[in-house]
Design an enzyme around this catalytic site. Structure first.
Site, PDB file in Angstrom:
ATOM      1  N   SER A 160       3.388   6.078  -0.092  1.00 33.90           N
ATOM      2  CA  SER A 160       4.015   5.014   0.694  1.00 33.90           C
ATOM      3  C   SER A 160       4.544   5.573   2.003  1.00 33.90           C
ATOM      4  O   SER A 160       4.969   6.739   2.060  1.00 33.90           O
ATOM      5  CB  SER A 160       5.173   4.399  -0.103  1.00 33.90           C
ATOM      6  OG  SER A 160       5.991   3.589   0.717  1.00 33.90           O
ATOM      7  N   TYR A 186      13.142   6.260  -3.660  1.00 36.30           N
ATOM      8  CA  TYR A 186      11.723   5.896  -3.630  1.00 36.30           C
ATOM      9  C   TYR A 186      10.982   6.748  -2.607  1.00 36.30           C
ATOM     10  O   TYR A 186       9.922   7.322  -2.896  1.00 36.30           O
ATOM     11  CB  TYR A 186      11.576   4.417  -3.290  1.00 36.30           C
ATOM     12  CG  TYR A 186      10.149   3.935  -3.222  1.00 36.30           C
ATOM     13  CD1 TYR A 186       9.341   3.902  -4.351  1.00 36.30           C
ATOM     14  CD2 TYR A 186       9.591   3.487  -2.017  1.00 36.30           C
ATOM     15  CE1 TYR A 186       8.018   3.455  -4.299  1.00 36.30           C
ATOM     16  CE2 TYR A 186       8.274   3.038  -1.954  1.00 36.30           C
ATOM     17  CZ  TYR A 186       7.499   3.022  -3.094  1.00 36.30           C
ATOM     18  OH  TYR A 186       6.203   2.581  -3.038  1.00 36.30           O
TER      19      TYR A 186
END
Length: 321
Positions: A160, A186
């Site tokens: 990501s 994350y």
């Protein structure tokens, strides 16, 4: 097909079908984790439509079975469905044991977890690190003999752009000594995933197995179930009026394109450890590029990649029952 780009172009809108055009994958074994929803379904569908024997590695076997039926009804090779829970290293080990000695050409580590409240697994890992890093690390190593048997073989780590938000913390991978921010966590897990691709490829490229990290781009899936609209605005992912700063959200088929390109593009044969964005090797981010564009230099640091591997390998070994 260019390997790198410094600005957006039409490859950002490519779909899974565009990438798979002309590919005949008959005789190819592929595993796609997290293939019961989201882009995992589209990745698996495209591979099966090209003739690959796909295994849907999923936590929810019933949901995986429904996906397999849908793919078969659409004309693809009927996928197998196998249980794996990436929150449990015991489950990862059991999956690999059941795979046996079958050769494996493609391993797509697609399953992800984003921004949940702080929770820890039975192995003692923070949940985002468990799903996005530790479990794929172990799975990719356990299946290495299978990948070598099908060499040249490729492993894909779905990452990501959120890796831009984090700095590597080898001293506290599981948030035991610092405050937990679910979005930084994350990004940290995805930064570690990028570094895994670097070190895995360094270790195994000579055996015919490489790993590529890839961002699918912004796609609306249930991965974002823990993210509120207010969170997204605060982080700059959406504008207050609901529009997107960097254009339209990708469709599922568009989101599957870059992972598939990372898995299959012959141009990447000697590019183990690369980070792919919009069906091209991403440029290293510099101040003249938009925020969040490309890949951070920290994601490609070979020394950090080696150090992280050593620390993580020991933590995984210590977790073994």
């Amino acid at each position: 097909m260019p390997l790198a780009r410094s600005a957006p172009d039409d490859r950002a809108t490519w779909t899974a079908a565009d990438v798979l055009a002309g590919h005949d994958l008959a005789g190819t074994n592929a595993i796609v984790t997290g293939a019961s929803s989201g882009i995992g379904v589209e990745i698996a569908r495209a591979l099966a439509m090209a003739g690959a024997a796909v295994t849907l590695a999923v936590r929810d076997v019933a949901a995986g079975a429904r996906v397999a039926e849908e793919i078969a009804a659409g004309g693809g090779v009927t996928p197998d469905v196998a249980e794996i829970d990436l929150l449990s290293l015991a489950s990862v080990r059991a999956f690999a044991a059941r795979w046996g000695d079958r050769p494996l050409r493609l391993l797509i580590n697609n399953a992800g977890l984003m921004a949940p409240p702080l929770t820890r697994t039975a192995d003692g890992f923070e949940s985002q690190m468990a799903v996005n890093y530790f479990a794929p690390f172990l799975l990719s190593e356990l299946l290495l003999p299978n990948l070598k048997a099908a060499a040249p073989a490729r492993v894909v780590m779905v990452s990501s752009g959120s890796h831009h938000m984090a700095t590597l913390r080898l001293d506290d991978l599981n948030y035991e000594h610092r405050a937990y921010d679910k979005f930084e966590a994350y990004g940290h897990a995805k930064l570690c995933a990028n570094l895994l691709a670097v070190e895995y490829s360094r270790r195994h490229a000579g055996e015919g197995v490489t790993m590529i990290a890839v961002t699918p781009g912004g796609v609306s899936t249930n991965l974002g179930r823990h993210v509120t609209f207010e969170d997204a605005v605060r982080l700059g992912w959406v504008n207050p009026d609901g529009s997107l700063p960097r254009g339209n959200m990708k469709t599922l088929a568009q989101g599957a394109a870059s992972p598939l390109w990372a898995a299959l593009a012959p141009e990447l044969a000697a590019c183990g450890g690369a980070y792919v964005e919009d069906c091209a090797v991403a440029p290293v981010w510099t101040a003249d590029l938009p925020a969040g564009w490309g890949v951070t230099a920290a994601s490609l640091d070979r020394n950090d990649a080696a150090r992280l591997w050593t620390v993580a390998e020991q933590m995984i070994a210590e977790s073994k029952p």
